[in-house]
Structure formats: structure tokens, C-alpha cells
Design an enzyme around this catalytic site. Structure first.
Site, PDB file in Angstrom:
ATOM      1  N   THR A 225      42.369  24.644 -17.896  1.00  0.00           N
ATOM      2  CA  THR A 225      43.810  24.429 -18.103  1.00  0.00           C
ATOM      3  C   THR A 225      44.135  24.348 -19.590  1.00  0.00           C
ATOM      4  O   THR A 225      45.273  24.607 -19.978  1.00  0.00           O
ATOM      5  CB  THR A 225      44.273  23.132 -17.422  1.00  0.00           C
ATOM      6  OG1 THR A 225      43.446  22.051 -17.875  1.00  0.00           O
ATOM      7  CG2 THR A 225      44.196  23.260 -15.906  1.00  0.00           C
TER       8      THR A 225
ATOM      9  N   GLY B 258      37.084  18.531 -15.787  1.00  0.00           N
ATOM     10  CA  GLY B 258      35.949  17.770 -15.280  1.00  0.00           C
ATOM     11  C   GLY B 258      36.404  16.379 -14.940  1.00  0.00           C
ATOM     12  O   GLY B 258      37.275  16.209 -14.099  1.00  0.00           O
TER      13      GLY B 258
ATOM     14  N   GLU C  60      37.148  13.740 -13.264  1.00  0.00           N
ATOM     15  CA  GLU C  60      37.180  13.201 -11.907  1.00  0.00           C
ATOM     16  C   GLU C  60      36.303  13.978 -10.929  1.00  0.00           C
ATOM     17  O   GLU C  60      36.166  13.586  -9.787  1.00  0.00           O
ATOM     18  CB  GLU C  60      38.622  13.194 -11.388  1.00  0.00           C
ATOM     19  CG  GLU C  60      39.583  12.379 -12.207  1.00  0.00           C
ATOM     20  CD  GLU C  60      40.039  13.068 -13.475  1.00  0.00           C
ATOM     21  OE1 GLU C  60      40.254  12.377 -14.472  1.00  0.00           O
ATOM     22  OE2 GLU C  60      40.162  14.302 -13.480  1.00  0.00           O
TER      23      GLU C  60
ATOM     24  N   ASP D 145      38.921   5.415 -17.385  1.00  0.00           N
ATOM     25  CA  ASP D 145      39.537   6.728 -17.583  1.00  0.00           C
ATOM     26  C   ASP D 145      40.362   6.774 -18.865  1.00  0.00           C
ATOM     27  O   ASP D 145      41.472   7.289 -18.887  1.00  0.00           O
ATOM     28  CB  ASP D 145      40.410   7.138 -16.384  1.00  0.00           C
ATOM     29  CG  ASP D 145      40.891   8.592 -16.499  1.00  0.00           C
ATOM     30  OD1 ASP D 145      40.311   9.342 -17.303  1.00  0.00           O
ATOM     31  OD2 ASP D 145      41.853   8.947 -15.800  1.00  0.00           O
TER      32      ASP D 145
ATOM     33  N   TRP E 122      47.636  13.394 -23.848  1.00  0.00           N
ATOM     34  CA  TRP E 122      46.897  14.519 -24.426  1.00  0.00           C
ATOM     35  C   TRP E 122      47.714  15.331 -25.406  1.00  0.00           C
ATOM     36  O   TRP E 122      47.163  16.110 -26.190  1.00  0.00           O
ATOM     37  CB  TRP E 122      46.367  15.425 -23.319  1.00  0.00           C
ATOM     38  CG  TRP E 122      47.409  15.897 -22.347  1.00  0.00           C
ATOM     39  CD1 TRP E 122      47.751  15.302 -21.167  1.00  0.00           C
ATOM     40  CD2 TRP E 122      48.247  17.054 -22.473  1.00  0.00           C
ATOM     41  NE1 TRP E 122      48.756  16.018 -20.559  1.00  0.00           N
ATOM     42  CE2 TRP E 122      49.073  17.098 -21.326  1.00  0.00           C
ATOM     43  CE3 TRP E 122      48.379  18.050 -23.434  1.00  0.00           C
ATOM     44  CZ2 TRP E 122      50.019  18.104 -21.137  1.00  0.00           C
ATOM     45  CZ3 TRP E 122      49.320  19.047 -23.240  1.00  0.00           C
ATOM     46  CH2 TRP E 122      50.121  19.068 -22.095  1.00  0.00           C
TER      47      TRP E 122
END
Length: 574
Positions: A182, A198, A200, A316, A402
């Protein structure tokens, strides 16, 4: 695959001819030296240049005239499932960008006229099984080609002049692993670098280097147990299903011949080991090289140096944010890298820690991080069961998301979005599922929650990038999710989640202009020049793993905001 050069009725064919002439399109090759030089008229790589400043030296649009900014043209990519998240690139007057399903467009940067488009044929059945899909965050340019990844595990090179496929390389067995690409690729030194999804998912999160001319794989680095040293940090066979990945583009440091990349979290996201995480739980140990920043030799892919920002990340809060902001301070060459947990790390060029500072207030997964060593202080590790009092802060969306911040060499300030939110959890023991296809491995149910004693909000900070000292702040009722752009016109542009793009005075934070694009932003923003005229380009269109939380939690405008719409909006002075 489908590719079109436009429509060849006479009037339109003339228009396309005019487009090519007006832009002097494709006259120069984009290569490593040109990206490094970062000419002011172009935007040649995801963060503008290898320095990751995400800054435009153009000043035609400035604090004195930004009030005259208006829409120059728009483009609708179509089939915008989960919005538009792309970062546009511009070379010699041609703007390249992507929509969902890796739809790729080349447009006249001055008029928006279509030069070509390319819609790859994807494995639609696979795309439907994926969770982080079908959005695409952009392309790379180099050697007369446009490079785009796909969610079914391919990297495709297109001729920059025509959109014709130059090569199409399958890199991931996405049918089995249920992940693809992505994030945007990075071009440097004859290679195209791209990292897999990746985190998860029960895989090993590869980063690939592909020959830009031929499409042949040159090397591959596994972010989960990619070296003998790293293998020892995974208890039992947990490395086989460790997650990882590097789904946002990093950068290239020519002085050290190094690719710098941020890596994703381990799987499952939430572990139930409690304080015994070194020996107990789903993945005992530090879990190298997840939630790390790594330096790879660009020629060989060998690991040169690294720093694991969060050993055994149980929250996370990974390191995939792609910014490696390069600057000099007091004779030192430094790199500034944001972590999803809400901290900003400052490194030397070999990724040795020089400082760590907080961008957000609401952090309780650790008490602090040692600014001299980067060591975590006062970890908060969970056992199976509910986590409610206090909630875990920040929320899974991160204290930092992000999308990119921006560093202005003119003001010396780093402009970055912070997110103040938390979450309740119900940590659950899970078992990785890898056959017949890999399945998502979260390890908890979770729900957004306000910070203890406060409200959810987002903020744009203007700070010293090395010390973290704050000069000014602007607050938003809901955290903005788009990228930030600073310019030499002493402006900072912020596209917010409600759909409004704001322009602020870079020195004071005073709002000078805004415009409502009618739908939320969660993608890129750049500036470029064609024929002596400066433009601001921003993608709009809401949806995806994080944006989907806005309707249920904030209501209001987000309840009716579409999740399958989007556009590119380009502004210039009226």
C-alpha cells in the site's frame, strides 16, 4: 491490464499535444542526483527529497497573498474505495498520483489535462479478503519510469511518457500471506525499494530492492528475525509468524550509502505476557527488528545499524512513519524520526540516539523514554483481560500517524500533527492462523476513549526538531490525518479531517486562509511550479482503518462523509 493514452478524437488529441509541449514533459531523466538536489519546481520523491523535509522552497504563494488562493483544477480518480491517500509527485510539469486499486495518472500540472492513465488488473477476490486495502499511497519516479506497488503483491514499472508497462514483478505470495503493498516505493541508485504490509499478519515483513531497469529482485531483508542476532530475540517458533514489515517509504543517505527505513509492529499486536515478556506470552523476547529504524547497505541489503524504538512492542506503536528528517545542528548531522507512540527520536547518521522528546501529552504505555539512550522507562505490559482504568494512551491510531510532517530550513521549525486520544482494551490469547491463507492476528478488542480527565483533540505543533521546544500550537476538535506542507512563502498548509485545508503563518501559527474541499483529507500535499506559476496539490477522500473510526466516535459531519469518494485538488493564485 488496461492502459489508455487518452482519446484520439482530433480536438482532444490536439489538447494532449499541447499538454506535452506546455510541460516540456519528460525532457529530463529523474535520477539519484536530481532527487538529491531537490529542484524547487518539482516534487520527485515521497518526502520531496531524500532529506525528508517535505518542504517547498517556492515563495510565490506567501503570507501576503495566500488570501487570493483558489482552485486551479481538480481530478477525480474514480473507484475511490476508502478514499484517496496518495502523495502526488511532479517532474517537469507532469503530476503523477494514484487512487485506490493503484490507479495511476499522469496529468498536466498546469491544467489537469490527462496525459495517460493506467489501471492494473488486480486479484479482486484477494483484495476483498484484505483489511488494509485497496488504498495506495503513491509512486516513485526514476530512469524514465513510474513505479507503483499493488495490494496483490506486485511492483510495476510504467513508461513515464506513455504509461505502458515496462515490467511487472511479483514479489509476495499474496494469496497465501493476504498482504501486498500500500505504501509508495523509493527510487535510489538504480534500485526501487518497497516494503510490504505486515504488522498484524503472521509473516516476516520483507523489504525488497528491485533493479529499476529490469524489474529483477536484487535483495530482500526480513524485518522479523532477519539476522542470526535477531532470531535469538524471538522465543520458540514465534519468528515464523512475527508480523513486521515496512509499509511506508523511508529514504536514502548518499553519504553513508544507506537505505533508512522504519519497521512495523510484531504480531499479535497485543501480547498477554505481562511483565514477563522476555520469556512468556505469544512472542517472548525483544522481537527484532520490529518497531525499529534500520540502516541497510543499498548495494547488498545487509543490515549496517539499527535502533529498536520499542523493544517487544505490545501496543502497536510502531516505527513505520517514513520521515527521516536530515538536518545539521552545531556541526552535527542529525536525523529526526517520529514514532507512532507519540515520541520524536533524534539520531546521528548511524542511528545512535541523540535525544528523545514528546510530541503529545497523553502517553501512558511507558512512563518515559530515556533521552540519552532511548531505553523505555516504566513499561506497561498487559495480561489477558480488560484494560480500562486508566485506558491505554495513545489510541491505536497513534499519538503520531503515518502521514508526513514538514521541516522548514527557513524557520528552523518542525511542523507535525499530534493526536490526543486513548483506548480501552480486552486483551485475548490468540493463535496464529497461516493456512490456507494467513489471518489477521490482533490479540485484543479495543475502543477509542478520551484521555483521562480530558477530551480527544488533535494539534499542529511548530517545534524545534532537535530539542522539541514548542513555539506555537493550533488545535483541532478531531485529529487531522493528512500530511503537512511548509513552504518558503512562510506558510504551513494543513488539510484536516473535516475537509478544510488551512494555511498558517509559519512563524506565528496565525490562520491566513482556508478552503473546504467537501470531504476529509488523509493523504499527501505538495507544491510545485509550471511555467513560472506555483501550485499547491492535495488529495481528498476519507476512509480506511483509522478514518472509519471517526463516524462512530465523533458523529456530526463524519456520519454522512462518504468512504468511497475522492479527488485531487490543485490551487494557485487567482
Amino acid at each position: 491490464m488496461k492502459k489508455h493514452l487518452g482519446y484520439f478524437s482530433l480536438p482532444v488529441a490536439v489538447a494532449i499535444g499541447a499538454t506535452l509541449a506546455a510541460s516540456s514533459a519528460f525532457a529530463q531523466t529523474v535520477d539519484t542526483a536530481r532527487i538529491e538536489a531537490a529542484g524547487q519546481n518539482d516534487w520527485l520523491t515521497y518526502h520531496g527529497s531524500y532529506k525528508s523535509h517535505h518542504y517547498s522552497p517556492l515563495a510565490q504563494i506567501n503570507t501576503s497573498n495566500v488570501g487570493n488562493l483558489g482552485v486551479a483544477w481538480m481530478h477525480i480518480p474514480g473507484r475511490s474505495t476508502r478514499g484517496v491517500q496518495s502523495m502526488p509527485l511532479v517532474a517537469d510539469g507532469v503530476l503523477y498520483y494514484t487512487g485506490s486499486y493503484s490507479r495511476t495518472f499522469a496529468l498536466n500540472g498546469a491544467t489537469g489535462e490527462l496525459i495517460w492513465h493506467y489501471f492494473p488488473e488486480l486479484d479482486e477476490a484477494l483484495v476483498k479478503r484484505q483489511t488494509h486495502s485497496p488504498y495506495n499511497r503513491g509512486v516513485a519516479l526514476g530512469e524514465g519510469k513510474v513505479y507503483v506497488g499493488t495490494v496483490d503483491g506486485r511492483l510495476i514499472a510504467l513508461d513515464a511518457k506513455t504509461g505502458r508497462v515496462a515490467w511487472d514483478t511479483k514479489l509476495i505470495d499474496s494469496q497465501k500471506l493476504t498482504v501486498g503493498f500500500t505504501g509508495a516505493p523509493l527510487y535510489a541508485k538504480g534500485l526501487v525499494i518497497i516494503g510490504a504490509q505486515g504488522g498484524e499478519w503472521p509473516g516476516r515483513g520483507p523489504i525488497f530492492a528491485i533493479d529499476a531497469a529490469t524489474g529483477k529482485k536484487k535483495w530482500e531483508f526480513l524485518t522479523v528475525a532477519g539476522t542470526e542476532e535477531a532470531m535469538k530475540t524471538w522465543g520458540g517458533d514465534s519468528w515464523r509468524t512475527g508480523g513486521g514489515g515496512g509499509w511506508m517509504p523511508g529514504t536514502y543517505d548518499s553519504e553513508t550509502n544507506t537505505i533508512l527505513w522504519g519497521t512495523a509492529n510484531p504480531a499479535p499486536l497485543y501480547d498477554w505476557s505481562g511483565a514477563d515478556y522476555k520469556t512468556q506470552g505469544a512472542r517472548p523476547g525483544d522481537n527484532l527488528y520490529t518497531s525499529s529504524v534500520i540502516g541497510l547497505d543499498i548495494d547488498t541489503g545487509k543490515l549496517k545499524f539499527y535502533h529498536q524504538e520499542l523493544p517487544h512492542d505490545a501496543w502497536d506503536f510502531d516505527s513505520s512513519v517514513g520521515e527521516f528528517v536530515m538536518l545539521e545542528r552545531d556541526g552535527q548531522k542529525l536525523i529526526v524520526h517520529p514514532n507512532k507512540g507519540g515520541f520524536i527520536f533524534v539520531y546521528d547518521r548511524n542511528l545512535a540516539v541523540k535525544n528523545v522528546w514528546r510530541l503529545v501529552q497523553n502517553i501512558n504505555f511507558v512512563k518515559d523514554i530515556d533521552p540519552k539512550t532511548g531505553a523505555l522507562i516504566g513499561r506497561r505490559d498487559f495480561t489477558a483481560g480488560k484494560v480500562t482504568d486508566p485506558p491505554l494512551c495513545p489510541f491505536i491510531g497513534g499519538g503520531i500517524s503515518w502521514n508526513a510532517g514538514s521541516y522548514s530550513p527557513k524557520t528552523g521549525l518542525y511542523y507535525k500533527i499530534g493526536q490526543e486520544w486513548c483506548m480501552t482494551l480486552d486483551v485475548q490469547k490468540t493463535t496464529p492462523v497461516t493456512t490456507p491463507q494467513a489471518q489477521l492476528n490482533i490479540g485484543a478488542d479495543f475502543k477509542m476513549a478520551p484521555p483521562p480527565g480530558g477530551e480527544i483533540y488533535g494539534h499542529l505543533d511548530a517545534r524545534d526538531p532537535v530539542t522539541g521546544v514548542k513555539k506555537w500550537e493550533v488545535r483541532y476538535p478531531e485529529p487531522p490525518l493528512g500530511s503537512v506542507l511548509a513552504t518558503a512563502g512562510n506558510l504551513v498548509f494543513v488539510p484536516d479531517s473535516r475537509g478544510v485545508i488551512h494555511a498558517y503563518d509559519a512563524e506565528t501559527g496565525t490562520e491566513l486562509w482556508n478552503h473546504n474541499n467537501g470531504t476529509g483529507h488523509q493523504g499527501g500535499i505538495v507544491s510545485y511550479s509550471v511555467g513560472g506559476k506555483q501550485y499547491i496539490a492535495v488529495t481528498a477522500g476519507f476512509g480506511g482503518m483509522l478514518a472509519d473510526e471517526y463516524g462512530p466516535n465523533f458523529g456530526g459531519i463524519y456520519k454522512s462523509m462518504p468512504r468511497d469518494d475522492g479527488m485531487l485538488v490543485v490551487f494557485s493564485l487567482k
